[in-house]
Scaffold this active site. Structure first.
Site, PDB file in Angstrom:
ATOM      1  N   CYS A  76       0.840  -1.191   0.000  1.00  0.00           N
ATOM      2  CA  CYS A  76       0.000   0.000   0.000  1.00  0.00           C
ATOM      3  C   CYS A  76       0.880   1.249   0.000  1.00  0.00           C
ATOM      4  O   CYS A  76       1.864   1.328   0.729  1.00  0.00           O
ATOM      5  CB  CYS A  76      -0.949  -0.043   1.187  1.00  0.00           C
ATOM      6  SG  CYS A  76      -0.775   1.236   2.401  1.00  0.00           S
ATOM      7  N   GLU A  77       0.541   2.189  -0.865  1.00  0.00           N
ATOM      8  CA  GLU A  77       1.401   3.363  -1.010  1.00  0.00           C
ATOM      9  C   GLU A  77       1.225   4.371   0.122  1.00  0.00           C
ATOM     10  O   GLU A  77       2.007   5.297   0.242  1.00  0.00           O
ATOM     11  CB  GLU A  77       1.177   4.028  -2.364  1.00  0.00           C
ATOM     12  CG  GLU A  77      -0.163   4.701  -2.538  1.00  0.00           C
ATOM     13  CD  GLU A  77      -0.331   5.262  -3.953  1.00  0.00           C
ATOM     14  OE1 GLU A  77       0.433   4.877  -4.844  1.00  0.00           O
ATOM     15  OE2 GLU A  77      -1.249   6.082  -4.138  1.00  0.00           O
ATOM     16  N   HIS A  78       0.204   4.199   0.937  1.00  0.00           N
ATOM     17  CA  HIS A  78      -0.007   5.142   2.035  1.00  0.00           C
ATOM     18  C   HIS A  78       0.806   4.792   3.271  1.00  0.00           C
ATOM     19  O   HIS A  78       1.166   5.667   4.045  1.00  0.00           O
ATOM     20  CB  HIS A  78      -1.495   5.201   2.406  1.00  0.00           C
ATOM     21  CG  HIS A  78      -2.342   5.723   1.293  1.00  0.00           C
ATOM     22  ND1 HIS A  78      -3.595   5.234   1.002  1.00  0.00           N
ATOM     23  CD2 HIS A  78      -2.088   6.671   0.371  1.00  0.00           C
ATOM     24  CE1 HIS A  78      -4.090   5.872  -0.046  1.00  0.00           C
ATOM     25  NE2 HIS A  78      -3.196   6.743  -0.447  1.00  0.00           N
ATOM     26  N   HIS A  79       1.081   3.495   3.463  1.00  0.00           N
ATOM     27  CA  HIS A  79       1.788   3.075   4.678  1.00  0.00           C
ATOM     28  C   HIS A  79       3.011   2.208   4.388  1.00  0.00           C
ATOM     29  O   HIS A  79       3.715   1.820   5.315  1.00  0.00           O
ATOM     30  CB  HIS A  79       0.844   2.285   5.593  1.00  0.00           C
ATOM     31  CG  HIS A  79      -0.393   3.035   5.980  1.00  0.00           C
ATOM     32  ND1 HIS A  79      -1.576   2.967   5.276  1.00  0.00           N
ATOM     33  CD2 HIS A  79      -0.613   3.903   6.999  1.00  0.00           C
ATOM     34  CE1 HIS A  79      -2.474   3.744   5.844  1.00  0.00           C
ATOM     35  NE2 HIS A  79      -1.927   4.330   6.888  1.00  0.00           N
ATOM     36  N   GLN A 117      -5.639  -0.480  -3.639  1.00  0.00           N
ATOM     37  CA  GLN A 117      -6.356  -1.617  -4.229  1.00  0.00           C
ATOM     38  C   GLN A 117      -7.275  -1.202  -5.381  1.00  0.00           C
ATOM     39  O   GLN A 117      -7.403  -1.904  -6.379  1.00  0.00           O
ATOM     40  CB  GLN A 117      -7.152  -2.329  -3.130  1.00  0.00           C
ATOM     41  CG  GLN A 117      -7.815  -3.611  -3.624  1.00  0.00           C
ATOM     42  CD  GLN A 117      -8.572  -4.331  -2.529  1.00  0.00           C
ATOM     43  OE1 GLN A 117      -8.192  -4.290  -1.359  1.00  0.00           O
ATOM     44  NE2 GLN A 117      -9.650  -4.987  -2.908  1.00  0.00           N
ATOM     45  N   HIS A 145      -5.575  -5.787   4.279  1.00  0.00           N
ATOM     46  CA  HIS A 145      -4.541  -4.746   4.341  1.00  0.00           C
ATOM     47  C   HIS A 145      -3.906  -4.727   5.718  1.00  0.00           C
ATOM     48  O   HIS A 145      -4.603  -4.525   6.719  1.00  0.00           O
ATOM     49  CB  HIS A 145      -5.164  -3.371   4.040  1.00  0.00           C
ATOM     50  CG  HIS A 145      -5.648  -3.236   2.630  1.00  0.00           C
ATOM     51  ND1 HIS A 145      -5.102  -2.332   1.750  1.00  0.00           N
ATOM     52  CD2 HIS A 145      -6.604  -3.896   1.943  1.00  0.00           C
ATOM     53  CE1 HIS A 145      -5.711  -2.441   0.575  1.00  0.00           C
ATOM     54  NE2 HIS A 145      -6.635  -3.378   0.669  1.00  0.00           N
ATOM     55  N   CYS A 147      -2.201  -2.487   6.963  1.00  0.00           N
ATOM     56  CA  CYS A 147      -2.352  -1.171   7.593  1.00  0.00           C
ATOM     57  C   CYS A 147      -3.715  -1.026   8.277  1.00  0.00           C
ATOM     58  O   CYS A 147      -3.931  -0.107   9.055  1.00  0.00           O
ATOM     59  CB  CYS A 147      -2.128  -0.052   6.571  1.00  0.00           C
ATOM     60  SG  CYS A 147      -3.274  -0.048   5.193  1.00  0.00           S
TER      61      CYS A 147
HETATM   62 ZN    ZN Z   1      -2.378   1.521   3.863  1.00  0.00          ZN
END
Ligand code: ZN
Length: 188
Positions: A76-79, A117, A145, A147
């Site tokens: 995941c690119e956010h975490h 996703q 996920h 995260c």
């Molecule tokens: Zn994430």
């Protein structure tokens, strides 16, 4: 191209940021190890779906092709934490099909990049539309996920489901229903 030196440097800083002693035995090799690992995890940065989808075979009948339970792992690119699960792909050919393993390869290409996703799902559908040019395609991705499960709301086992429909699947609800029935589902 993945720059392993930069990653190594960054992981060293990350460890310092945590308050770790980067010279202690257990951590000495960690930055280099993670740099090598990222090269593998981000292998999709150096690939294009066309590498796999450009080889087409002609067919006489345009019956639905469905490949389900394609296991994938992505980040995941956010975490920068893993999310993983299964992708299911169906398409209605327009005179051509691809080798079945190529659908799984297409998922791997996009999963091997930093992702969310929703975009992974759309990119797989769009790549198949653009390269194979079928009458339509439907992609469903179900994933857990880290995260969501290891931090934040901490909901282990919860799954995120995303769907992308293109072409004839957009127009014909019964095709969507057939796809879902093949997956043993009544609806999304
Ligand atoms: Zn994430």
């Amino acid at each position: 191209m993945v720059d392993q030196n930069k990653i190594e440097e960054a992981i060293g800083l990350l460890l310092e940021g945590i308050g770790e002693d980067v010279t202690r035995e257990g951590l000495k090799e960690t930055p280099a190890r993670i740099a090598r690992m990222y090269r593998e995890l981000m292998s999709g940065m150096e690939e294009e779906p066309a590498d796999y989808l450009s080889r087409r075979f002609s067919v006489e009948s345009n019956e639905m092709v469905l490949e389900k339970d394609i296991v994938f792992y992505s980040m995941c690119e956010h975490h920068l934490m893993p999310f993983y699960g299964k992708a299911h792909i169906a398409y209605i050919p327009d005179g051509y099909v691809v080798g079945l393993s190529k659908l799984a390869r297409t998922v791997e290409v996009f999963a091997g990049r930093l992702q969310i996703q929703e975009r992974l799902t759309a990119q797989v559908a769009d790549a198949i539309m653009n390269e194979l040019k079928p009458q339509g395609v439907m992609v469903m991705v179900e994933a857990e996920h880290m995260c969501m499960t290891m931090r934040g709301v901490k909901k282990p086992g919860s799954k995120t489901v995303t769907v992308a429909v293109r072409g004839i699947f957009e127009e014909k609800q019964e095709l969507q229903n057939r796809f879902l029935a093949c997956l043993g589902r009544q609806g999304i």
